[in-house]
Design a protein around this motif. Structure first.
Motif, PDB file in Angstrom:
ATOM      1  N   TYR A   1      -3.359   3.762  -5.346  1.00  0.00           N
ATOM      2  CA  TYR A   1      -2.393   4.298  -4.384  1.00  0.00           C
ATOM      3  C   TYR A   1      -2.282   5.822  -4.521  1.00  0.00           C
ATOM      4  N   CYS A   2      -2.126   6.301  -5.768  1.00  0.00           N
ATOM      5  CA  CYS A   2      -1.933   7.742  -6.001  1.00  0.00           C
ATOM      6  C   CYS A   2      -3.156   8.544  -5.580  1.00  0.00           C
TER       7      CYS A   2
ATOM      8  N   VAL B   1       0.829  -1.219   0.000  1.00  0.00           N
ATOM      9  CA  VAL B   1       0.000   0.000   0.000  1.00  0.00           C
ATOM     10  C   VAL B   1       0.862   1.268   0.000  1.00  0.00           C
ATOM     11  N   SER B   2       2.158   1.098  -0.279  1.00  0.00           N
ATOM     12  CA  SER B   2       3.053   2.267  -0.201  1.00  0.00           C
ATOM     13  C   SER B   2       3.735   2.602  -1.532  1.00  0.00           C
ATOM     14  N   HIS B   3       3.269   1.989  -2.643  1.00  0.00           N
ATOM     15  CA  HIS B   3       3.873   2.288  -3.944  1.00  0.00           C
ATOM     16  C   HIS B   3       2.805   2.425  -5.018  1.00  0.00           C
ATOM     17  N   CYS B   4       3.108   3.239  -6.018  1.00  0.00           N
ATOM     18  CA  CYS B   4       2.236   3.424  -7.192  1.00  0.00           C
ATOM     19  C   CYS B   4       2.087   2.101  -7.939  1.00  0.00           C
ATOM     20  N   LYS B   5       0.857   1.719  -8.248  1.00  0.00           N
ATOM     21  CA  LYS B   5       0.587   0.438  -8.900  1.00  0.00           C
ATOM     22  C   LYS B   5       1.173   0.386 -10.314  1.00  0.00           C
ATOM     23  N   ALA B   6       1.070   1.466 -11.056  1.00  0.00           N
ATOM     24  CA  ALA B   6       1.619   1.488 -12.422  1.00  0.00           C
ATOM     25  C   ALA B   6       3.135   1.322 -12.379  1.00  0.00           C
ATOM     26  N   ARG B   7       3.783   1.974 -11.417  1.00  0.00           N
ATOM     27  CA  ARG B   7       5.242   1.843 -11.286  1.00  0.00           C
ATOM     28  C   ARG B   7       5.638   0.418 -10.903  1.00  0.00           C
ATOM     29  N   MET B   8       4.845  -0.215 -10.054  1.00  0.00           N
ATOM     30  CA  MET B   8       5.136  -1.596  -9.653  1.00  0.00           C
ATOM     31  C   MET B   8       5.119  -2.530 -10.862  1.00  0.00           C
TER      32      MET B   8
END
Length: 631
Positions: free
Chosen positions: A564-565, A539-546
């Protein structure tokens, strides 16, 4: 040449322009160069070899492991009046020979075949006679021992390169790490290939992950808020029928699609959705191959996928028109455990693989050193029952032996009894009331196969006899009686498959040779599953970036539109303000917590906290309908 490529694209595919980098790949192929294309799903890989295949004299050879995709592409080419052939199924030597003659003399433009076909020397000899202008290798990651789907038959493709030294080769894949990319170039013996990598970024897709208790309620909210064409992916055929039926009861137009439907039903259901007579299509992963509906607004997953590769591919069917779209995953606390039991705990280890192989030889009565080239009728259910093998794990073991080229399964296994009720459900109830001895087995079937009135359904007789406490012979007798009375349509088959052995039986030697690949692939699948778990739980990172980082793509900026964002940018609502807003609503009417959450656009945690605050201060109470009301 560029203009000619565009004219071919317009004439046969009705597109006015190429997608980046299709035109560049085509230009290199037309110059006679080897190419390597890493293009995510939806990037239009097939155009990259189909357009130059049409422009050049002769025949384009396409190597692909996916029989369904080969059939799909041949059908799509036929609709465009382009002649194509696929060497699929259990064709005899004479049938294959005739088809290859057609390719030589019949002005065909595309020949599709599986890599396993290249293991036969006589086929290589026949291919050398054909006017091949391009060799396209789809799913090229299968050539790499470091890929998640290694198939030794792909290693034979490099031998084809020696026989066709002046023909350009094109390797295509939708997903490959840096290590796999390097391995593909080496194993296929590509000559100074021009490498094209399309970004995995889909800037118009908002990747959303929501932890919810009531998935159906959240589906209802999302589909109401975004009423465009939608796909809901589920794991099995039963869920397709159940979810579609529940959505229809909510007032949505919904249909379904899975591998168990007859071709006519598949086509009819797909056309309903394509023509937007159905907003939603509920589907297993059998749906999507070759589907390019540009205005899909939402793709929803209501179960955790086994890996990010599959998820990205399915989610990527949203927003191909460039408009904002949503890829939503709904998860709850039990999903991780369920998915692990369905995909990871059923992976065979070396000991289990060896046991299945030895028992298979015993079952089919194959002596040591014998069996090569022989075809054996095979009843999968009987095999599992006799040796007490868990069915999914045993199937995975046989599938691994198939992919390693040790044996060939003639088709996917199906249950040996297929059944459909052809009278209305109320008539079935009437029949049961008059024939009480048949009540328990009929009710067992109806409870476990909810779609059995709409379609012919494969039923598991062992499971039904166990639950209904009758013998298999008694069950078959009852079903035959129901057929004679016009209650059901029944189709039975003694052997549900056949197996061809491609090697002689060598027991330990056979298994020892391939077990390292089994262990390697199991480790890769476990790692992939762990990445999928991380995607939904982090829950601490952007999903697209992951997703981009999973595919080795460097990125520095958050997308700004994923769950997330949005949550990060959203200001948490004050409990006092929330409680006041709830009281205002309750002055008008009594409602439940779910409706409060929806109307005030709160998180579940915000809603629960505010309601507890009001209950503790005795401002509200709960009525008999589980609704909140002012005290």
């Amino acid at each position: 040449m560029e203009q000619q490529a565009l004219e071919i694209l317009k004439k046969y595919w009705q597109h006015d322009s190429f997608r980046e980098p299709q035109d560049k790949i085509i230009a290199e192929v037309l110059q006679g160069r080897d190419t390597f294309a890493l293009m995510p799903t939806g990037g239009g890989k097939s155009i990259c070899f189909q357009v130059p295949g049409m422009m050049k004299e002769g025949l384009c050879l396409v190597v692909s492991p996916l029989i369904a995709l080969m059939k799909d592409q041949v059908q799509n080419l036929a609709k465009r009046n382009i002649k194509a052939i696929a060497l699929t199924g259990s064709l005899s030597v004479n049938e294959i020979s005739d088809l290859l003659d057609n390719c030589r003399f019949g002005n065909y433009k595309f020949l599709y075949l599986s890599p396993e076909r290249l293991q036969a020397d006589w086929i290589i000899e026949r291919l050398k006679e054909l006017p091949i202008n391009l060799v396209a290798i789809d799913e090229a990651h299968c050539v790499s021992q470091w890929g998640h789907d290694f198939r030794p038959a792909y290693l034979k493709i490099s031998a084809l390169k020696k026989h066709l030294p002046h023909v350009p080769f094109m390797a295509l894949t939708a997903s490959a790490t840096h290590r796999v990319q390097e391995d593909i170039v080496t194993q296929l013996a590509l000559t100074n290939p021009v490498v094209f990598k399309k970004s995995f970024a889909r800037e118009n897709i908002a990747y959303m992950v929501f932890e919810v208790e009531d998935k159906l309620h959240r589906l209802q909210q999302i589909l109401t808020k975004n009423p465009g064409p939608s796909i809901i992916y589920v794991r099995n055929r039963k869920a397709c029928h159940d979810v579609a039926q529940q959505l229809r009861s909510f007032g949505f137009s919904a249909t379904f699609y899975h591998g168990g439907l007859k071709e006519k039903e598949k086509e009819a259901n797909m056309q309903l959705w394509l023509a937007e007579k159905a907003q939603v299509i509920v589907a297993t992963n059998a749906f999507g191959m070759g589907i390019d509906k540009p205005n899909v607004k939402t793709v929803l997953h209501i179960q955790l996928p086994e890996n990010i590769e599959n998820y990205y591919q399915e989610a990527g069917r949203a927003g191909r028109n460039g408009q904002k779209a949503f890829a939503v995953m709904l998860v709850n606390a039990s999903d991780i455990k369920t998915t692990k039991s369905q995909f990871i705990e059923v992976l065979p280890d070396k000991k289990f693989l060896k046991e299945v192989y030895l028992k298979l030889n015993t079952f089919l009565q194959i002596a040591y050193g014998e069996g090569m080239g022989q075809t054996y009728p095979f009843n999968f259910n009987e095999f599992c029952h006799k040796y007490k093998f868990p069915a999914v794990k045993a199937f995975n073991a046989l599938q691994f032996l198939d992919r390693q080229g040790i044996l060939t399964l003639s088709k996917e296994f199906t249950e040996k009894v297929n059944l459909q009720f052809i009278i209305p459900s109320k008539e079935v109830v009437r029949y049961i009331s008059l024939n009480s001895a048949d009540e328990e087995p009929i009710l067992t079937i109806l409870r476990n196969y909810t779609g059995i009135f709409e379609m012919e359904t494969a039923i598991n007789t062992a499971m039904i006899t166990k639950k209904a406490n009758i013998s298999e012979a008694a069950l078959i007798d009852m079903l035959q009686k129901l057929e004679q009375k016009g209650v059901v349509a029944l189709r039975t088959s003694g052997n549900d498959s056949s197996i061809v052995f491609n090697e002689v039986r060598e027991d330990e030697h056979t298994i020892n040779r391939v077990s390292k690949f089994l262990e390697q692939q199991n480790a890769i699948k476990l790692k992939q599953f762990e990445s999928a778990v991380q995607y939904v739980t982090d829950v601490s990172h952007c999903k697209a970036r992951m997703i981009l980082e999973y595919f080795d793509e460097e990125t520095t900026a958050d997308c700004g539109i994923c769950s997330y964002c949005i949550n990060k940018a959203r200001k948490p609502k004050s409990p006092i303000e929330t409680a006041t807003a709830i009281l205002e609503i309750l002055k008008e009417e009594s409602i439940n917590s779910r409706d409060i959450e929806t109307r005030l656009e709160l998180t579940a945690q915000e809603t629960v906290f505010a309601l507890q605050l009001l209950l503790e201060n005795e401002r509200i109470t709960i009525n008999d309908y589980n609704q909140y009301t002012i005290k």
